[in-house]
Design an enzyme around this catalytic site. Sequence first.
Site, mmCIF file in Angstrom:
data_model
loop_
_atom_site.group_PDB
_atom_site.id
_atom_site.type_symbol
_atom_site.label_atom_id
_atom_site.label_comp_id
_atom_site.label_asym_id
_atom_site.label_seq_id
_atom_site.Cartn_x
_atom_site.Cartn_y
_atom_site.Cartn_z
ATOM 1 N N TRP A 91 0.847 -1.224 -0.203
ATOM 2 C CA TRP A 91 -0.138 0.008 -0.007
ATOM 3 C C TRP A 91 0.795 1.175 -0.019
ATOM 4 O O TRP A 91 0.523 2.241 -0.674
ATOM 5 C CB TRP A 91 -0.996 -0.055 1.171
ATOM 6 N N ASP A 106 -1.927 6.737 6.210
ATOM 7 C CA ASP A 106 -2.886 5.930 5.697
ATOM 8 C C ASP A 106 -3.293 4.718 6.727
ATOM 9 O O ASP A 106 -2.301 4.065 7.210
ATOM 10 C CB ASP A 106 -2.719 5.006 4.447
ATOM 11 N N LYS A 162 -12.585 -1.847 6.504
ATOM 12 C CA LYS A 162 -11.878 -2.777 7.144
ATOM 13 C C LYS A 162 -12.172 -2.746 8.675
ATOM 14 O O LYS A 162 -12.543 -3.701 9.219
ATOM 15 C CB LYS A 162 -10.302 -2.524 7.002
HETATM 16 C C1 LIG Z 1 -7.373 -1.542 1.754
HETATM 17 C C2 LIG Z 1 -6.359 -0.663 1.787
HETATM 18 C C3 LIG Z 1 -6.458 0.429 0.599
HETATM 19 C C4 LIG Z 1 -7.181 0.645 -0.269
HETATM 20 O O1 LIG Z 1 -8.596 1.104 -0.103
HETATM 21 P P1 LIG Z 1 -9.665 0.948 -1.046
HETATM 22 O O2 LIG Z 1 -10.838 1.642 -0.340
HETATM 23 O O3 LIG Z 1 -9.789 -0.070 -1.959
HETATM 24 O O4 LIG Z 1 -9.281 2.399 -1.910
HETATM 25 C C5 LIG Z 1 -5.360 1.334 0.876
HETATM 26 N N1 LIG Z 1 -4.575 1.297 1.956
HETATM 27 C C6 LIG Z 1 -4.642 0.427 2.881
HETATM 28 C C7 LIG Z 1 -3.641 0.185 4.072
HETATM 29 C C8 LIG Z 1 -5.497 -0.769 2.694
HETATM 30 O O5 LIG Z 1 -5.442 -1.700 3.660
#
Ligand SMILES: *Cc1c(COP(=O)(O)O)cnc(C)c1O
Length: 359
Positions: free
Chosen positions: A102, A172, A196
Amino acid sequence: MTRTFNFSAGPSTLPEAVLLQAQQEMLDWQGSGMSVMEMSHRGKQFMSIAAELESNLRALMNIPKNYRVLFLQGGASAQFSFIPQNLLGSKTKACYVKTGTWSKKAFKDAKPYCEALVSASSKHSYFTTIPKVATWEIESTAAYLHYVSNETIHGVEFNATPDVQGLPLVCDMSSNILSRPIDVSEFGLIYAGSQKNMGAAGVTVVIVREDLLGQCSKNVPPVFNYEEQANNQSMLNTPTTYSWYLMGLVLKWLQSQGGLEVMEQRNIAKSAKLYQVIDASALYRNSVEIASRSRMNVPFILTNEALETEFLTAAEAAGLNELKGHRLVGGMRASIYNAMPESGVDALISFMQEFERTH
Ligand SMILES: *Cc1c(COP(=O)(O)O)cnc(C)c1O
């Protein structure tokens, strides 16, 4: 009705109490005679859901007054591109720390908009470590430093917030937000997708320090201009109303459980017992350095690869779903977010031990 234990990395399992409340309120939300899905986002009922969502998130995370909270669309992925465009201002450089898939993606997507510098990378260890902060190359003229607090695919997590010498810290937190208390004032901007650890898919939370607003590139669509959305309660376009509502239910559930301190204790307990079983076994292995192991996503391989398919089939038959690892790294992965009860981890452990005994 049979519900399984669902170890999906996202969209992922939700607290059963939340699903039941959503079910109860499906046709008639609190005497309104409407489903939340049918409400105008400008109506007084939905406005109250939206206001409560923000105030509950502020309370849970203890978000200071000088931070704005946005509820956007496009996922964390869209923010990879919109963060540089919103935050660079007159600067040209931004720092990135690469600790897995990521953060590599965030770096790549920022490149068209800025001179993206790699401050540190754990590529040499195949992303099983977190580079020591003292070794990071931090460019003082950069607009911000970006990192990913939990690498969902590699199962690598920061156990402390890095000190980056005064640069605005951009994080993030898609896969570990709300899993432990953090000090929001240490960050310039925090962002996370909802699917998540916060609810159903459809909302991207952006928590941004007020003084970082007001320098967005003119080329950015207004719905991705943080300042414009902040000035319009994130309703410059029609929000994903039902996903906002579900997130609100998850936040209330978190409060009823005792908040983020309690979540952290549970997450430590759940992940520790799973790692212990993996480490004690001859069949399962996790190669992430111990201090950087994720409490949320536990990847592991079978030392006898030939048993993988049988493992997954038998797990499903035992009511343990979505244990297949990400296609990029293979193997297995158990995602054990806030909503995964300890009984789910216990069931997984019993299954793994029995599988090893019989193979
Ligand atoms: C799942 C995830 C993403 C992507 O998320 P989307 O909603 O599909 O854009 C980005 N960063 C991390 C750390 C993730 O776990």
